[in-house]
Design an enzyme around this catalytic site. Structure first.
Site, PDB file in Angstrom:
ATOM      1  N   ASP A 198       3.248 -76.042  27.903  1.00  0.00           N
ATOM      2  CA  ASP A 198       3.278 -77.150  28.850  1.00  0.00           C
ATOM      3  C   ASP A 198       2.211 -76.967  29.931  1.00  0.00           C
ATOM      4  O   ASP A 198       2.021 -75.868  30.454  1.00  0.00           O
ATOM      5  CB  ASP A 198       4.678 -77.162  29.486  1.00  0.00           C
ATOM      6  CG  ASP A 198       4.957 -78.392  30.322  1.00  0.00           C
ATOM      7  OD1 ASP A 198       4.873 -79.494  29.768  1.00  0.00           O
ATOM      8  OD2 ASP A 198       5.253 -78.236  31.519  1.00  0.00           O
ATOM      9  N   GLU A 259      -0.749 -78.165  25.763  1.00  0.00           N
ATOM     10  CA  GLU A 259      -0.863 -79.479  26.393  1.00  0.00           C
ATOM     11  C   GLU A 259      -2.061 -79.371  27.334  1.00  0.00           C
ATOM     12  O   GLU A 259      -1.944 -78.891  28.462  1.00  0.00           O
ATOM     13  CB  GLU A 259       0.402 -79.840  27.180  1.00  0.00           C
ATOM     14  CG  GLU A 259       0.300 -81.261  27.737  1.00  0.00           C
ATOM     15  CD  GLU A 259       1.218 -81.546  28.918  1.00  0.00           C
ATOM     16  OE1 GLU A 259       1.456 -82.728  29.180  1.00  0.00           O
ATOM     17  OE2 GLU A 259       1.689 -80.609  29.581  1.00  0.00           O
TER      18      GLU A 259
HETATM   19  C1  GLC Z   1       4.383 -81.885  30.840  1.00  0.00           C
HETATM   20  C2  GLC Z   1       5.573 -82.365  30.052  1.00  0.00           C
HETATM   21  C3  GLC Z   1       6.274 -83.413  30.858  1.00  0.00           C
HETATM   22  C4  GLC Z   1       6.735 -82.792  32.143  1.00  0.00           C
HETATM   23  C5  GLC Z   1       5.564 -82.136  32.877  1.00  0.00           C
HETATM   24  C6  GLC Z   1       6.026 -81.234  33.971  1.00  0.00           C
HETATM   25  O1  GLC Z   1       3.454 -82.883  31.062  1.00  0.00           O
HETATM   26  O2  GLC Z   1       5.160 -82.811  28.801  1.00  0.00           O
HETATM   27  O3  GLC Z   1       7.350 -83.983  30.175  1.00  0.00           O
HETATM   28  O4  GLC Z   1       7.314 -83.751  32.964  1.00  0.00           O
HETATM   29  O5  GLC Z   1       4.817 -81.329  32.021  1.00  0.00           O
HETATM   30  O6  GLC Z   1       6.603 -80.081  33.421  1.00  0.00           O
END
Ligand code: GLC
Length: 511
Positions: A198, A259
């Site tokens: 993440d 991500e």
């Molecule tokens: C990432 C996740 C999202 C979350 C954010 C904060 O973007 O995919 O769902 O709200 O991180 O952790």
């Protein structure tokens, strides 16, 4: 070729996949019960959205304990059983790792709040107010408002790039780095095949906490929406030290998928390091946020082909739990468009990630105001609703009278009905996955753009496979030939291709 390069991955939002205990919330035993569907579909791995204990201020992305399972989802034993049951079906399991921030309920943060001398104080990012009493700098939370909250007790601010309930960890701390090495190992020892990481691009912050510069007119529209370029609050070059370190823990056979929320390809490629020493795959948000338009998507894919390090591997996705479902975003709910999008995702060079429900062309579900759960104003609940397995009450998702988020129109789209129909989207997805598996061109072959008229996109994979997509409202003629292996409308399967593509159709050719 490694399993994750050749394969198809599938994202599961555990609260919404299948409810085994009748409380209206999906759980890990529910996932076990539905592994047969995934085996039948032909996927090679799953990524589960957060499974760790969390107060759910941000639905699992606020972790209170990194070495356990959220009781609503099950137990560590359930997770281990899921890993072994998935393994029996040739399916690997990736967990979601949230290293940028913890929950404010995490024991580290609770300790850190006791004062500047606390054992875990340095695990988080603290700063004094500026001499005039104002915030330490101009950083903004991704979820709106300043990224700093005052801790009245100490008079210092703590950093949160997301909710105040999600304090950012201090990745300059060697102890934090060691903690996470241990967390990775903890899960690898339990058979986890890797992690989706993440907010991977943002974990290390500028050591001097310098102000972010304002967005300019040439920036991507998303960056203009944010108002700031995240040059200091995120995207620091020192993140690569951490990625190399994690890669060393993951090698030789666990994978790291980031991500990597950057909106320029030139910023994306470095997350692969020199090719095989950082992430295995870095999600491409430029692709996610493009329109379903050949003039937008093709240059992104060509840019990836030209710029990605030789040893690295692309990854493509249309839907996720933040960006929404492509069936709505890209296809406006139109099934023909969704079919072409699926054919594209499953035939580009790279690993496709399907999001649960993509295989039945499930759209986003409208959420009535009194059912909203997402703390983010733009609202991500609509793409997190329960999987539609059958047309029965509860959609085969639950026996409960009500579900944690509302059900979509399961009568219109569900797995059972589509399984029984060889012409369905589900059958198309399964057949394309099977073709992709049996045909090395499709899972391993190179990518080459072929000439195509405006609105269409044609490419060769390997030596002997051609894909032609019409992403437009008018019929086009494409100068490619061969026998149709699969067409989105299925009526042309096995026929010689005459070059004509009606609006919003696509074909894979042996040619
Ligand atoms: C990432 C996740 C999202 C979350 C954010 C904060 O973007 O995919 O769902 O709200 O991180 O952790």
């Amino acid at each position: 070729m490694s399993w994750w390069r050749a394969g198809v991955l599938y994202q599961i939002y555990p609260r919404s996949f299948a409810d085994s205990d009748g409380d209206g919330v999906g759980d890990l035993r529910g996932v076990i019960d539905r592994l047969d569907h995934l085996e039948w579909l032909g996927v090679d791995g799953i990524w589960l959205n957060p499974t760790m204990p969390s107060p759910n201020a941000d639905w699992g992305y606020d972790v209170a304990d990194y070495r356990s399972v959220h009781p609503e989802l099950g137990t560590l034993a359930d997770l281990e059983e899921m890993i072994s049951e998935a393994g029996r079906r040739g399916i690997r399991v990736l967990l979601d790792l949230v290293p940028n921030h913890t929950s404010d309920r995490h024991a580290w943060f609770q300790d850190a709040l006791t004062g500047p001398g606390a054992r875990y104080r340095d695990y988080y990012v603290w700063a004094d107010p500026r001499p005039d009493g104002s915030l330490p700098n101009n950083w903004q939370s991704t979820f709106g408002g300043p990224a700093w909250t005052l801790d009245e007790r100490s008079g210092q601010y703590y950093l949160h790039n997301f909710l105040p309930a999600q304090p950012d960890l201090n990745w300059w701390s060697e102890e934090v780095r060691e903690e996470f090495d241990g967390i990775l190992r903890f899960w690898f020892e339990r058979g986890v095949a890797g992690f989706r990481i993440d907010v991977c691009h943002a974990i290390v912050k500028d050591g001097e906490l310098r102000d972010d510069p304002p967005a300019g007119p040439d920036d991507h529209p998303k960056i203009q929406d944010w108002g700031w370029r995240h040059v200091y609050s995120m995207n620091r070059p020192e993140v690569h030290d951490v990625l190399r370190r994690w890669r060393a823990v993951a090698d030789p056979d666990r994978i790291l998928v980031g991500e990597t929320y950057v909106l320029e390809l030139a910023q994306l490629f470095p997350f692969y390091g020199a090719g095989e020493d950082e992430l295995h795959m870095a999600f491409n948000f430029l692709f996610v946020h493009a329109d379903l338009d050949a003039a937008q998507l093709r240059p992104i894919v060509e840019g990836v082909e030209a710029g990605l390090p030789e040893a690295s591997w692309p990854v493509y996705t249309g839907s996720n739990h933040d960006a929404g479902r492509f069936v709505t975003r890209w296809a406006g709910g139109d099934e023909a468009k969704a079919r072409v999008a699926l054919l594209m995702l499953l035939t580009l060079r790279g690993t496709p990630f399907l999001y649960y429900g993509d295989e039945i062309a499930m759209p986003d579900v409208p959420i009535p105001p009194d059912r909203v759960l997402d703390p983010v104003p733009e609202g991500r609940d609509g793409c997190r609703t329960p999987m539609q397995w059958t047309s029965a009450p509860g959609a085969g998702f639950t026996e409960a009278a009500d579900t944690w988020l509302p059900l979509g129109d399961a009568g219109a789209r569900n797995v059972a009905d589509q399984r029984a129909d060889p012409g369905s989207v589900l059958s198309l997805v399964r057949d394309v996955i099977a073709l992709r598996r049996e045909r090395a061109d499709l899972h391993a072959g190179g990518y080459e753009t072929l000439p195509a008229p405006a609105g269409a996109w044609a490419y060769r994979r390997g030596d002997g496979t051609v894909v032609a997509l019409n992403l437009s409202d008018t019929q086009v003629t494409v100068d490619v030939a061969g026998t149709v292996l699969i067409a989105t409308d299925r009526e042309r399967d096995r026929e010689p291709f005459d070059g004509s593509l009606p609006a919003w159709t696509g074909v894979v050719l042996d040619g």
